[in-house]
Design a protein around this motif. Structure first.
Motif, PDB file in Angstrom:
ATOM      1  N   HIS A  25      -3.537   3.707  -2.053  1.00  0.00           N
ATOM      2  CA  HIS A  25      -3.470   2.683  -3.100  1.00  0.00           C
ATOM      3  C   HIS A  25      -3.128   1.333  -2.494  1.00  0.00           C
ATOM      4  O   HIS A  25      -2.341   1.252  -1.560  1.00  0.00           O
ATOM      5  CB  HIS A  25      -2.361   3.028  -4.113  1.00  0.00           C
ATOM      6  CG  HIS A  25      -2.615   4.264  -4.884  1.00  0.00           C
ATOM      7  ND1 HIS A  25      -3.074   4.245  -6.167  1.00  0.00           N
ATOM      8  CD2 HIS A  25      -2.477   5.570  -4.550  1.00  0.00           C
ATOM      9  CE1 HIS A  25      -3.203   5.480  -6.601  1.00  0.00           C
ATOM     10  NE2 HIS A  25      -2.855   6.298  -5.637  1.00  0.00           N
ATOM     11  N   GLY A  26      -3.684   0.275  -3.061  1.00  0.00           N
ATOM     12  CA  GLY A  26      -3.289  -1.085  -2.704  1.00  0.00           C
ATOM     13  C   GLY A  26      -4.121  -1.700  -1.609  1.00  0.00           C
ATOM     14  O   GLY A  26      -5.275  -1.337  -1.393  1.00  0.00           O
ATOM     15  N   ARG A  38     -10.438   5.224  -3.615  1.00  0.00           N
ATOM     16  CA  ARG A  38     -10.864   4.595  -4.871  1.00  0.00           C
ATOM     17  C   ARG A  38      -9.862   3.592  -5.418  1.00  0.00           C
ATOM     18  O   ARG A  38     -10.236   2.687  -6.151  1.00  0.00           O
ATOM     19  CB  ARG A  38     -11.163   5.668  -5.919  1.00  0.00           C
ATOM     20  CG  ARG A  38     -12.407   6.478  -5.552  1.00  0.00           C
ATOM     21  CD  ARG A  38     -12.675   7.571  -6.526  1.00  0.00           C
ATOM     22  NE  ARG A  38     -11.582   8.540  -6.465  1.00  0.00           N
ATOM     23  CZ  ARG A  38     -11.428   9.536  -7.316  1.00  0.00           C
ATOM     24  NH1 ARG A  38     -12.276   9.708  -8.298  1.00  0.00           N
ATOM     25  NH2 ARG A  38     -10.416  10.376  -7.178  1.00  0.00           N
ATOM     26  N   GLN A  39      -8.585   3.709  -5.056  1.00  0.00           N
ATOM     27  CA  GLN A  39      -7.568   2.778  -5.544  1.00  0.00           C
ATOM     28  C   GLN A  39      -7.217   1.703  -4.512  1.00  0.00           C
ATOM     29  O   GLN A  39      -6.232   0.996  -4.657  1.00  0.00           O
ATOM     30  CB  GLN A  39      -6.302   3.545  -5.937  1.00  0.00           C
ATOM     31  CG  GLN A  39      -6.517   4.555  -7.040  1.00  0.00           C
ATOM     32  CD  GLN A  39      -7.040   3.903  -8.303  1.00  0.00           C
ATOM     33  OE1 GLN A  39      -6.560   2.858  -8.723  1.00  0.00           O
ATOM     34  NE2 GLN A  39      -8.048   4.511  -8.906  1.00  0.00           N
ATOM     35  N   VAL A  40      -8.028   1.593  -3.459  1.00  0.00           N
ATOM     36  CA  VAL A  40      -7.806   0.582  -2.424  1.00  0.00           C
ATOM     37  C   VAL A  40      -8.497  -0.707  -2.858  1.00  0.00           C
ATOM     38  O   VAL A  40      -9.689  -0.717  -3.150  1.00  0.00           O
ATOM     39  CB  VAL A  40      -8.349   1.059  -1.060  1.00  0.00           C
ATOM     40  CG1 VAL A  40      -8.313  -0.056  -0.037  1.00  0.00           C
ATOM     41  CG2 VAL A  40      -7.545   2.261  -0.579  1.00  0.00           C
ATOM     42  N   SER A  41      -7.737  -1.794  -2.903  1.00  0.00           N
ATOM     43  CA  SER A  41      -8.293  -3.074  -3.332  1.00  0.00           C
ATOM     44  C   SER A  41      -8.757  -3.940  -2.165  1.00  0.00           C
ATOM     45  O   SER A  41      -9.543  -4.876  -2.348  1.00  0.00           O
ATOM     46  CB  SER A  41      -7.270  -3.842  -4.169  1.00  0.00           C
ATOM     47  OG  SER A  41      -6.070  -4.013  -3.441  1.00  0.00           O
ATOM     48  N   SER A  68     -14.952   7.120  -2.086  1.00  0.00           N
ATOM     49  CA  SER A  68     -14.897   5.747  -2.589  1.00  0.00           C
ATOM     50  C   SER A  68     -16.076   5.505  -3.512  1.00  0.00           C
ATOM     51  O   SER A  68     -17.205   5.852  -3.181  1.00  0.00           O
ATOM     52  CB  SER A  68     -14.917   4.725  -1.460  1.00  0.00           C
ATOM     53  OG  SER A  68     -14.913   3.414  -2.000  1.00  0.00           O
ATOM     54  N   ALA A  78       0.862  -1.171   0.000  1.00  0.00           N
ATOM     55  CA  ALA A  78       0.000   0.000   0.000  1.00  0.00           C
ATOM     56  C   ALA A  78       0.896   1.217   0.000  1.00  0.00           C
ATOM     57  O   ALA A  78       2.004   1.191   0.530  1.00  0.00           O
ATOM     58  CB  ALA A  78      -0.898   0.002   1.233  1.00  0.00           C
ATOM     59  N   HIS A  79       0.441   2.256  -0.619  1.00  0.00           N
ATOM     60  CA  HIS A  79       1.170   3.507  -0.555  1.00  0.00           C
ATOM     61  C   HIS A  79       0.188   4.664  -0.634  1.00  0.00           C
ATOM     62  O   HIS A  79      -0.976   4.481  -0.981  1.00  0.00           O
ATOM     63  CB  HIS A  79       2.247   3.603  -1.643  1.00  0.00           C
ATOM     64  CG  HIS A  79       1.709   3.698  -3.032  1.00  0.00           C
ATOM     65  ND1 HIS A  79       1.339   2.606  -3.766  1.00  0.00           N
ATOM     66  CD2 HIS A  79       1.459   4.776  -3.815  1.00  0.00           C
ATOM     67  CE1 HIS A  79       0.904   2.997  -4.948  1.00  0.00           C
ATOM     68  NE2 HIS A  79       0.956   4.309  -5.004  1.00  0.00           N
ATOM     69  N   ARG A 101      -0.335   8.911  -1.728  1.00  0.00           N
ATOM     70  CA  ARG A 101       0.129  10.068  -2.490  1.00  0.00           C
ATOM     71  C   ARG A 101      -0.658  11.249  -1.943  1.00  0.00           C
ATOM     72  O   ARG A 101      -1.893  11.197  -1.851  1.00  0.00           O
ATOM     73  CB  ARG A 101      -0.161   9.869  -3.977  1.00  0.00           C
ATOM     74  CG  ARG A 101       0.335  10.984  -4.862  1.00  0.00           C
ATOM     75  CD  ARG A 101       0.120  10.642  -6.332  1.00  0.00           C
ATOM     76  NE  ARG A 101      -1.252  10.816  -6.743  1.00  0.00           N
ATOM     77  CZ  ARG A 101      -1.718  11.885  -7.394  1.00  0.00           C
ATOM     78  NH1 ARG A 101      -0.915  12.881  -7.707  1.00  0.00           N
ATOM     79  NH2 ARG A 101      -2.986  11.957  -7.739  1.00  0.00           N
ATOM     80  N   GLU A 158      -4.386  10.184  -1.116  1.00  0.00           N
ATOM     81  CA  GLU A 158      -4.866   9.156  -2.032  1.00  0.00           C
ATOM     82  C   GLU A 158      -4.191   7.836  -1.679  1.00  0.00           C
ATOM     83  O   GLU A 158      -2.970   7.725  -1.762  1.00  0.00           O
ATOM     84  CB  GLU A 158      -4.512   9.585  -3.459  1.00  0.00           C
ATOM     85  CG  GLU A 158      -5.019   8.702  -4.542  1.00  0.00           C
ATOM     86  CD  GLU A 158      -4.567   9.228  -5.892  1.00  0.00           C
ATOM     87  OE1 GLU A 158      -5.377   9.910  -6.546  1.00  0.00           O
ATOM     88  OE2 GLU A 158      -3.401   8.969  -6.268  1.00  0.00           O
ATOM     89  N   ASP A 203      -8.866   9.574  -0.235  1.00  0.00           N
ATOM     90  CA  ASP A 203      -9.357   8.962  -1.466  1.00  0.00           C
ATOM     91  C   ASP A 203      -9.066   7.465  -1.434  1.00  0.00           C
ATOM     92  O   ASP A 203      -7.917   7.044  -1.508  1.00  0.00           O
ATOM     93  CB  ASP A 203      -8.687   9.625  -2.670  1.00  0.00           C
ATOM     94  CG  ASP A 203      -9.287   9.209  -3.989  1.00  0.00           C
ATOM     95  OD1 ASP A 203     -10.061   8.230  -4.024  1.00  0.00           O
ATOM     96  OD2 ASP A 203      -8.967   9.860  -4.997  1.00  0.00           O
TER      97      ASP A 203
END
Length: 131
Positions: free
Chosen positions: A33-34, A64-67, A95, A17-18, A20, A31, A62
């Protein structure tokens, strides 16, 4: 076969996960991610703590890019919400994923304003404005 003669296990790269961060008007967008879980949450908590540690923080998280998100990710969001509120600010979640939105609702984190896009005002913001 003795253990010392066995082949080493193949390396496993766990999805990470990261975060931004960037400004958007008066707010800071974090934002994510992961996969946010017990193994990755510490790495992104630093960015969220920085954003919510400002005087009167306005933070948009944000998702939206979290799986994937487990209870440690939910705790991180709750903690960020309380940190921002303690500094007379707040956070908003973004989301468009039904799984994440349902997870927030089932765990009672739906009291944090939530929208589907960065452009859409949060539902919770409408409720507060009408009071």
């Amino acid at each position: 076969m003795p253990l010392h003669d066995s082949c080493p296990l193949p390396r496993t790269d766990l999805p990470g996960a990261h975060a931004r961060c960037f400004p958007l008007g008066r707010a800071t967008v974090v934002e994510l991610h992961g996969e946010i879980d017990v193994f990755t949450v510490a790495k992104i908590t630093v960015d969220l703590d920085t954003a919510t540690g400002q005087p009167v923080p306005h933070v948009i998280v944000d998702l939206r890019q979290v799986s994937f998100m487990d209870s440690s990710g939910l705790h991180m969001l709750s903690r960020a919400h309380h940190r921002a509120r303690a500094r007379n600010g707040g956070i908003q979640l973004v989301s468009d994923q039904p799984r994440i939105r349902q997870l927030l609702r089932l765990t009672a984190l739906d009291h944090i304003p939530l929208s589907a896009t960065l452009d859409e005002p949060a539902v919770g913001a409408h409720r507060r404005a009408g009071r």
